[in-house]
Design a protein around this motif. Sequence first.
Motif, short mmCIF file in Angstrom:
data_model
loop_
_atom_site.label_atom_id
_atom_site.label_comp_id
_atom_site.label_asym_id
_atom_site.label_seq_id
_atom_site.Cartn_x
_atom_site.Cartn_y
_atom_site.Cartn_z
N ARG A 4 0.83 -1.20 0.00
CA ARG A 4 0.00 0.00 0.00
C ARG A 4 0.88 1.26 0.00
N LEU A 5 1.92 1.23 0.80
CA LEU A 5 2.85 2.36 0.85
C LEU A 5 3.58 2.53 -0.48
N LEU A 6 3.96 1.41 -1.09
CA LEU A 6 4.62 1.47 -2.39
C LEU A 6 3.68 2.04 -3.44
N ASP A 7 2.43 1.63 -3.40
CA ASP A 7 1.43 2.14 -4.34
C ASP A 7 1.28 3.65 -4.18
N SER A 34 4.13 2.84 15.44
CA SER A 34 5.52 3.28 15.43
C SER A 34 6.31 2.41 14.45
N GLY A 35 7.61 2.74 14.30
CA GLY A 35 8.45 1.97 13.40
C GLY A 35 8.50 2.57 12.01
N ASP A 36 9.28 1.94 11.13
CA ASP A 36 9.54 2.50 9.81
C ASP A 36 8.29 2.61 8.94
N LEU A 37 7.36 1.65 9.07
CA LEU A 37 6.14 1.72 8.27
C LEU A 37 5.31 2.95 8.64
N LEU A 68 8.69 10.12 15.49
CA LEU A 68 8.88 8.67 15.43
C LEU A 68 10.30 8.32 15.00
N SER A 69 10.85 9.07 14.06
CA SER A 69 12.21 8.80 13.59
C SER A 69 13.24 9.07 14.67
N ASP A 70 13.09 10.18 15.38
CA ASP A 70 14.04 10.50 16.46
C ASP A 70 13.98 9.46 17.58
N ALA A 71 12.78 8.98 17.86
CA ALA A 71 12.60 8.03 18.95
C ALA A 71 13.25 6.68 18.65
N SER A 72 13.23 6.29 17.39
CA SER A 72 13.74 4.96 17.03
C SER A 72 15.09 5.00 16.32
#
Length: 371
Positions: A4-7, A34-37, A68-72
């Motif tokens: 879905r993200l790729l689409d 959370s996370g990369d997705l 989210l990026s800073d946290a992980s």
Amino acid sequence: IRFRLLDAEILSAEGRRSEAIAVLNQQGVTYPPSGDLAIKRAVLSGSAYATLGHDEAAEAELRKARSLSDASHSELNGEVLQAEAVIQLRRNRFSQAADLFRRSLQVAQEQKDSFLEASDLLHLGLVDLQMKHYDEALIFFNAAAHLAQPIQARAILEVASGNLGRTYYHLGDFEKALSNFQQAESEAKEIGIVSPEIDWLLDACHSNYMLDKLQEARTCFDQALKIAKGVDAPAEVADIQTGLAFLLYRQGQFDSAKAHNDEAIQASRRAGDKPKELETRYLRALLATRQEDNRDSERLLLQVNHDAAVGPAFQADIERSSAYFYAVKQQAAQAELWYLKSIHSFEQKPAHVKDDVLRLSFFANDDALCL
């Protein structure tokens, strides 16, 4: 979720941002908190909202992505920085944009992410182009194109080539500009994205014009017009018809120039493009000066000049034409007044004026248009 993200990413790359947002926000689809997705979804949403002019939604999504990026300590931090930079660039905050692009570039180089690196180099070139730092822009665009070729990043290569063309165009090297515009147009055609194909083809038309290759320019305009009409693109049709009208005016074909200018007026109104409509009214005023009874031309020029004050991208050109008009009528005092106004307007022209607006300046700066 990944598909879905790729689409959504593909839809955004094709310029279909509203559809991308619909895919990302489809009811019944749950994303991880959370996370990369989650970060990827926020970046794609924020970028799409920004392009559509939904600033509050864009900022909310990118704040979420940054948090989210800073946290992980995500590897997507470079993409987050780049998305934030693009918003700053769209707002003409060049210093902030450049800083964010450089930070993203550093992340890309540390992670050996060639695609992100090429994209950041491309965007740094766009910043310099907007700031009229043409020598620096050439360095960044060439670096982006060089990096994009071996990894087959054709979209980056297309945009880098096209903006190399625009940079050379500003520097007055119309041969190199033409070569790069043609490469960009070819890449866009191979990728299958029509709107950029029309844009680069139109830029090639203007380069041919500046090289005094008027027949090549006419052929180029006709080709671009056929494509634009085929995809029902009124804004592009207006741009092309305006270019054709100015070209025909230059050649002394005033009736044909008027016919194309009338088509440009209709297309610009359909597209809701007020600046383009102003250009067509400017040419209508110039055409009026060619009529035996040209009493209406002075009124038309003055009205266009008045309206251009709210969008002064090419006001200097209108004022220069007014100066020529009064010079031909041997009204020296009025001619000098309009010359001085044109010089002042040119000096005050914003550095970030877009290239599609600047095109008119090159036509209007030709004395043949005004005498």
